[in-house]
Design a protein around this motif. Sequence first.
Motif, PDB file in Angstrom:
ATOM      1  N   LYS A 196       0.843  -1.190   0.000  1.00  0.00           N
ATOM      2  CA  LYS A 196       0.000   0.000   0.000  1.00  0.00           C
ATOM      3  C   LYS A 196       0.883   1.247   0.000  1.00  0.00           C
ATOM      4  O   LYS A 196       2.010   1.221   0.496  1.00  0.00           O
ATOM      5  CB  LYS A 196      -0.893   0.004   1.249  1.00  0.00           C
TER       6      LYS A 196
ATOM      7  N   ILE B 270       1.133   4.842   1.621  1.00  0.00           N
ATOM      8  CA  ILE B 270       0.579   5.572   2.768  1.00  0.00           C
ATOM      9  C   ILE B 270       1.227   6.948   2.834  1.00  0.00           C
ATOM     10  O   ILE B 270       2.458   7.063   2.845  1.00  0.00           O
ATOM     11  CB  ILE B 270       0.869   4.824   4.085  1.00  0.00           C
TER      12      ILE B 270
ATOM     13  N   SER C 176      -2.433   7.968  -3.029  1.00  0.00           N
ATOM     14  CA  SER C 176      -2.173   7.137  -1.845  1.00  0.00           C
ATOM     15  C   SER C 176      -3.394   6.275  -1.553  1.00  0.00           C
ATOM     16  O   SER C 176      -4.525   6.649  -1.874  1.00  0.00           O
ATOM     17  CB  SER C 176      -1.894   8.021  -0.627  1.00  0.00           C
ATOM     18  N   ASP C 177      -3.135   5.142  -0.895  1.00  0.00           N
ATOM     19  CA  ASP C 177      -4.246   4.289  -0.458  1.00  0.00           C
ATOM     20  C   ASP C 177      -4.791   4.750   0.891  1.00  0.00           C
ATOM     21  O   ASP C 177      -5.970   4.589   1.185  1.00  0.00           O
ATOM     22  CB  ASP C 177      -3.767   2.835  -0.320  1.00  0.00           C
ATOM     23  N   ILE C 178      -3.879   5.284   1.700  1.00  0.00           N
ATOM     24  CA  ILE C 178      -4.235   5.631   3.075  1.00  0.00           C
ATOM     25  C   ILE C 178      -3.582   6.973   3.437  1.00  0.00           C
ATOM     26  O   ILE C 178      -2.432   7.221   3.061  1.00  0.00           O
ATOM     27  CB  ILE C 178      -3.714   4.541   4.047  1.00  0.00           C
ATOM     28  N   LEU C 179      -4.319   7.806   4.163  1.00  0.00           N
ATOM     29  CA  LEU C 179      -3.763   9.052   4.697  1.00  0.00           C
ATOM     30  C   LEU C 179      -3.714   8.966   6.220  1.00  0.00           C
ATOM     31  O   LEU C 179      -4.660   8.468   6.849  1.00  0.00           O
ATOM     32  CB  LEU C 179      -4.622  10.263   4.305  1.00  0.00           C
TER      33      LEU C 179
ATOM     34  N   ASN D 205      -9.912  10.427  -6.232  1.00  0.00           N
ATOM     35  CA  ASN D 205      -8.817  10.065  -5.327  1.00  0.00           C
ATOM     36  C   ASN D 205      -8.786   8.570  -5.057  1.00  0.00           C
ATOM     37  O   ASN D 205      -9.827   7.912  -5.015  1.00  0.00           O
ATOM     38  CB  ASN D 205      -8.979  10.802  -4.002  1.00  0.00           C
TER      39      ASN D 205
ATOM     40  N   PHE E 107      -7.342   7.301  -2.237  1.00  0.00           N
ATOM     41  CA  PHE E 107      -7.383   6.987  -0.798  1.00  0.00           C
ATOM     42  C   PHE E 107      -8.803   6.688  -0.323  1.00  0.00           C
ATOM     43  O   PHE E 107      -9.763   7.330  -0.721  1.00  0.00           O
ATOM     44  CB  PHE E 107      -6.728   8.085   0.048  1.00  0.00           C
ATOM     45  N   LYS E 108      -8.862   5.647   0.541  1.00  0.00           N
ATOM     46  CA  LYS E 108     -10.155   5.184   1.062  1.00  0.00           C
ATOM     47  C   LYS E 108     -10.195   5.261   2.589  1.00  0.00           C
ATOM     48  O   LYS E 108     -11.271   5.274   3.177  1.00  0.00           O
ATOM     49  CB  LYS E 108     -10.407   3.729   0.640  1.00  0.00           C
TER      50      LYS E 108
ATOM     51  N   VAL F 298     -14.667   7.552   1.491  1.00  0.00           N
ATOM     52  CA  VAL F 298     -13.527   7.586   2.418  1.00  0.00           C
ATOM     53  C   VAL F 298     -14.044   7.410   3.846  1.00  0.00           C
ATOM     54  O   VAL F 298     -15.084   7.946   4.215  1.00  0.00           O
ATOM     55  CB  VAL F 298     -12.741   8.912   2.284  1.00  0.00           C
TER      56      VAL F 298
END
Length: 178
Positions: free
Chosen positions: A2, A4, A76-79, A109, A111-112, A145
């Motif tokens: 992933k 991040i 990005s997948d994750i913030l 986007n 990111f989820k 998200v």
Amino acid sequence: MKKITVINSSFRKNGNTDHLAANFIKGAKENGDEVNLINLKDIRLNFCHGCLACEKLKKCVQNDDINSLLDDIQNSDILVFASPIYYYEMSGQLKTFLDRMNPLYYRENKFKYVYALFACANGNEDSMDRAINGIKGFVECFSGVTFKGSVNAAGFTSIGEIKDSHYLQDAYDLGKNI
Ligand SMILES: Cc1cc2nc3c(=O)[nH]c(=O)nc-3n(C[C@H](O)[C@H](O)[C@H](O)COP(=O)(O)O)c2cc1C
């Protein structure tokens, strides 16, 4: 693997938020994830002017560092937002960064999931409630998200006081298992 993006809003070098972020990143990297770290103290970041030119441009008209960061965040997948608690809220610099991410409101986007890392002086983990609420307000504006959780490190005032606490392990575990 992933991708991040960690946005660390603390300006205090080696402070409690820095330690949380560093431990989270250690865990995530050991998990094989790619980490993109943005330290707000190292970038040029103005306030949002509220012009909403980003609605058409999908970028900001201001000539600071924000536009160079948006593509990486978008992809990005994750913030992960890291912040000291200031007056029972997220830091002003983090709120400013959320506002300046507004061009992403008009993009597709990747990111989820959103997480947060907080440090505060008093020993009550409820001290993060308003900051969590603020981040949830941001998240709510991005369809699909979800705010997934936070490490709420309570009881640390001076630089690095957090070092011997279980919260660093919590941040590491979050990164490792994310
Ligand atoms: C302007 C300011 C406001 C603060 N407000 C609070 C607060 O409302 N509640 C609290 O528990 N700590 C508060 N603190 C203390 C910080 O949250 C605490 O020292 C934290 O560990 C700082 O993180 P850092 O080491 O990453 O800077 C405040 C600190 C500053 C500088």
